[in-house]
Each structure stands twice: as structure tokens, then as C-alpha cells.
Design a protein around this motif. Structure first.
Motif, mmCIF file in Angstrom:
data_model
loop_
_atom_site.group_PDB
_atom_site.id
_atom_site.type_symbol
_atom_site.label_atom_id
_atom_site.label_comp_id
_atom_site.label_asym_id
_atom_site.label_seq_id
_atom_site.Cartn_x
_atom_site.Cartn_y
_atom_site.Cartn_z
ATOM 1 N N GLY A 33 -17.158 -30.563 14.123
ATOM 2 C CA GLY A 33 -17.849 -31.187 15.244
ATOM 3 C C GLY A 33 -17.269 -32.507 15.692
ATOM 4 O O GLY A 33 -17.077 -32.744 16.887
ATOM 5 N N HIS A 34 -16.966 -33.382 14.727
ATOM 6 C CA HIS A 34 -16.429 -34.688 15.100
ATOM 7 C C HIS A 34 -15.063 -34.545 15.773
ATOM 8 O O HIS A 34 -14.761 -35.256 16.726
ATOM 9 N N VAL A 35 -14.271 -33.618 15.288
ATOM 10 C CA VAL A 35 -12.939 -33.406 15.865
ATOM 11 C C VAL A 35 -13.063 -32.802 17.265
ATOM 12 O O VAL A 35 -12.458 -33.298 18.223
ATOM 13 N N PHE A 36 -13.860 -31.748 17.395
ATOM 14 C CA PHE A 36 -14.009 -31.083 18.696
ATOM 15 C C PHE A 36 -14.586 -32.040 19.739
ATOM 16 O O PHE A 36 -14.050 -32.174 20.843
ATOM 17 N N PHE A 37 -15.672 -32.715 19.386
ATOM 18 C CA PHE A 37 -16.304 -33.597 20.359
ATOM 19 C C PHE A 37 -15.474 -34.844 20.620
ATOM 20 O O PHE A 37 -15.525 -35.411 21.708
ATOM 21 N N GLY A 38 -14.684 -35.262 19.649
ATOM 22 C CA GLY A 38 -13.789 -36.400 19.862
ATOM 23 C C GLY A 38 -12.602 -36.031 20.724
ATOM 24 O O GLY A 38 -12.279 -36.724 21.689
ATOM 25 N N ASP A 39 -11.951 -34.920 20.386
ATOM 26 C CA ASP A 39 -10.738 -34.510 21.111
ATOM 27 C C ASP A 39 -11.039 -33.935 22.485
ATOM 28 O O ASP A 39 -10.333 -34.235 23.446
ATOM 29 N N GLU A 40 -12.030 -33.108 22.568
ATOM 30 C CA GLU A 40 -12.289 -32.377 23.818
ATOM 31 C C GLU A 40 -13.324 -33.053 24.711
ATOM 32 O O GLU A 40 -13.062 -33.322 25.876
ATOM 33 N N VAL A 41 -14.493 -33.320 24.165
ATOM 34 C CA VAL A 41 -15.613 -33.776 24.993
ATOM 35 C C VAL A 41 -15.468 -35.249 25.378
ATOM 36 O O VAL A 41 -15.575 -35.593 26.557
ATOM 37 N N SER A 42 -15.224 -36.112 24.399
ATOM 38 C CA SER A 42 -15.075 -37.543 24.717
ATOM 39 C C SER A 42 -13.970 -37.766 25.730
ATOM 40 O O SER A 42 -14.132 -38.534 26.681
ATOM 41 N N THR A 43 -12.860 -37.113 25.521
ATOM 42 C CA THR A 43 -11.714 -37.255 26.419
ATOM 43 C C THR A 43 -12.071 -36.791 27.828
ATOM 44 O O THR A 43 -11.742 -37.453 28.819
ATOM 45 N N TYR A 44 -12.755 -35.663 27.909
ATOM 46 C CA TYR A 44 -13.138 -35.111 29.206
ATOM 47 C C TYR A 44 -14.118 -36.041 29.930
ATOM 48 O O TYR A 44 -13.943 -36.345 31.120
ATOM 49 N N VAL A 45 -15.136 -36.509 29.210
ATOM 50 C CA VAL A 45 -16.136 -37.392 29.815
ATOM 51 C C VAL A 45 -15.506 -38.723 30.217
ATOM 52 O O VAL A 45 -15.812 -39.267 31.278
ATOM 53 N N GLU A 46 -14.614 -39.214 29.389
ATOM 54 C CA GLU A 46 -13.916 -40.454 29.725
ATOM 55 C C GLU A 46 -13.158 -40.305 31.047
ATOM 56 O O GLU A 46 -13.188 -41.190 31.897
ATOM 57 N N GLU A 47 -12.505 -39.178 31.227
ATOM 58 C CA GLU A 47 -11.769 -38.935 32.473
ATOM 59 C C GLU A 47 -12.724 -38.812 33.665
ATOM 60 O O GLU A 47 -12.444 -39.335 34.748
ATOM 61 N N LEU A 48 -13.858 -38.147 33.462
ATOM 62 C CA LEU A 48 -14.866 -38.063 34.525
ATOM 63 C C LEU A 48 -15.331 -39.459 34.935
ATOM 64 O O LEU A 48 -15.480 -39.757 36.121
ATOM 65 N N LEU A 49 -15.586 -40.294 33.934
ATOM 66 C CA LEU A 49 -16.044 -41.653 34.220
ATOM 67 C C LEU A 49 -14.952 -42.479 34.903
ATOM 68 O O LEU A 49 -15.235 -43.265 35.803
ATOM 69 N N ARG A 50 -13.729 -42.279 34.487
ATOM 70 C CA ARG A 50 -12.604 -43.007 35.092
ATOM 71 C C ARG A 50 -12.501 -42.666 36.584
ATOM 72 O O ARG A 50 -12.328 -43.538 37.421
ATOM 73 N N GLU A 51 -12.622 -41.377 36.911
ATOM 74 C CA GLU A 51 -12.533 -40.930 38.304
ATOM 75 C C GLU A 51 -13.825 -41.224 39.065
ATOM 76 O O GLU A 51 -13.797 -41.432 40.271
ATOM 77 N N ASN A 52 -14.954 -41.174 38.356
ATOM 78 C CA ASN A 52 -16.289 -41.442 38.905
ATOM 79 C C ASN A 52 -16.559 -40.640 40.179
ATOM 80 O O ASN A 52 -17.158 -41.149 41.125
ATOM 81 N N ALA A 53 -16.105 -39.396 40.194
ATOM 82 C CA ALA A 53 -16.255 -38.578 41.388
ATOM 83 C C ALA A 53 -17.328 -37.496 41.234
ATOM 84 O O ALA A 53 -18.098 -37.254 42.152
ATOM 85 N N ASP A 54 -17.381 -36.845 40.077
ATOM 86 C CA ASP A 54 -18.305 -35.727 39.879
ATOM 87 C C ASP A 54 -19.575 -36.220 39.175
ATOM 88 O O ASP A 54 -19.782 -36.002 37.987
ATOM 89 N N ILE A 55 -20.417 -36.899 39.945
ATOM 90 C CA ILE A 55 -21.629 -37.523 39.415
ATOM 91 C C ILE A 55 -22.547 -36.485 38.769
ATOM 92 O O ILE A 55 -23.119 -36.731 37.698
ATOM 93 N N GLU A 56 -22.661 -35.328 39.369
ATOM 94 C CA GLU A 56 -23.531 -34.281 38.829
ATOM 95 C C GLU A 56 -23.080 -33.862 37.429
ATOM 96 O O GLU A 56 -23.890 -33.718 36.516
ATOM 97 N N GLN A 57 -21.788 -33.703 37.252
ATOM 98 C CA GLN A 57 -21.245 -33.314 35.942
ATOM 99 C C GLN A 57 -21.429 -34.449 34.929
ATOM 100 O O GLN A 57 -21.789 -34.198 33.775
ATOM 101 N N ILE A 58 -21.209 -35.676 35.342
ATOM 102 C CA ILE A 58 -21.402 -36.834 34.458
ATOM 103 C C ILE A 58 -22.860 -36.878 33.996
ATOM 104 O O ILE A 58 -23.144 -37.046 32.799
ATOM 105 N N GLU A 59 -23.779 -36.721 34.919
ATOM 106 C CA GLU A 59 -25.203 -36.750 34.571
ATOM 107 C C GLU A 59 -25.564 -35.617 33.619
ATOM 108 O O GLU A 59 -26.374 -35.802 32.705
ATOM 109 N N LYS A 60 -24.963 -34.471 33.815
ATOM 110 C CA LYS A 60 -25.220 -33.333 32.930
ATOM 111 C C LYS A 60 -24.773 -33.655 31.501
ATOM 112 O O LYS A 60 -25.481 -33.362 30.543
ATOM 113 N N PHE A 61 -23.614 -34.271 31.358
ATOM 114 C CA PHE A 61 -23.145 -34.663 30.026
ATOM 115 C C PHE A 61 -24.081 -35.689 29.398
ATOM 116 O O PHE A 61 -24.424 -35.586 28.217
#
Length: 123
Positions: A33-61
Motif C-alpha cells: 500500500g505505501h509503495v503503490f499510493f506513494g508511487d502512483e497516487v501521490s505522484t498523480y495527485v501532485e500533478e493534478l494539483l500542479r496543473e490545477n485544471a481538473d478540479i472535479e478529479q482533485i475533489e474526488k481524490f
């Protein structure tokens, strides 16, 4: 068992991660879990936040993170706090954006992680 609850709930909400999950299982021979959520999810959410474009997806996370924060499973809460929130806190600009989407329990855990890493508890 707790890891099964976590990943099953996550994949129901975010089916686009299913292939990444299978790759993770193949590579690690088990769900980490720590590896998957660190490598895949954190990275993905960080990129969403960096772009700050897909607000609906950010809110879902962040709704999912709030679910994690309210679980009685220490494992699930630790994956959130010591992996996801710790990673997001590593970038001040990303953390500030993330705080705009955090719900109360997630925000509390995030602040505890930031306090711990700032040395507040050791002063």
C-alpha cells in the motif's frame, strides 16, 4: 485484509488505476500500500494539483483521502498520513493548493505530519 479494503475501495472510485495496480502486483508479488499510493497516487495527485485544471478529479481524490482519514484501521490512516500527505507536504506550493481541497480530518492529519517534520514536537 485492511489493505484489501483500501485498494478495493480505491479501484472502485478510480478504475483507471487498475492496470497500474496489476503492474504493481506483478512487480512486487503482493500489494504494498505505501509503495503503490506513494508511487502512483501521490505522484498523480501532485500533478493534478500542479496543473490545477481538473478540479472535479482533485475533489474526488480529496474525498477519498477524507474517507481514509476517518477509518478505524491504523494501516489505512498511516498510508494516508505517512505516504500521501507526507509526499504532498514535501512541496510547499503543492501543499498550499492541497490544503484548499482537504476536508477536516485530512487537514488535521496533514498538520500533524507537517508539525512532526518541522521539529515542533522536539523543541
Amino acid at each position: 485484509m485492511e489493505s484489501d479494503i483500501l485498494i478495493n475501495h480505491f479501484l472502485r472510485l478510480f478504475p483507471k488505476f487498475h492496470d497500474r495496480y496489476l503492474e504493481h502486483l506483478d512487480f512486487n508479488q503482493e500489494f504494498l500500500g505505501h509503495v503503490f499510493f506513494g508511487d502512483e497516487v501521490s505522484t498523480y495527485v501532485e500533478e493534478l494539483l500542479r496543473e490545477n485544471a481538473d478540479i472535479e478529479q482533485i475533489e474526488k481524490f480529496f474525498n477519498f483521502f477524507e474517507w481514509m482519514a476517518t477509518q478505524t484501521s491504523l494501516y489505512i490512516v498511516q498510508v494516508l498520513s505517512t505516504t500521501i500527505l507526507y509526499n504532498l507536504g514535501g512541496h510547499t506550493d503543492i501543499l498550499k493548493k492541497a490544503q484548499n481541497y482537504m476536508k477536516p480530518h485530512t487537514k488535521k492529519l496533514s498538520q500533524e505530519i507537517e508539525d512532526l517534520h518541522s521539529g515542533k514536537y522536539f523543541s
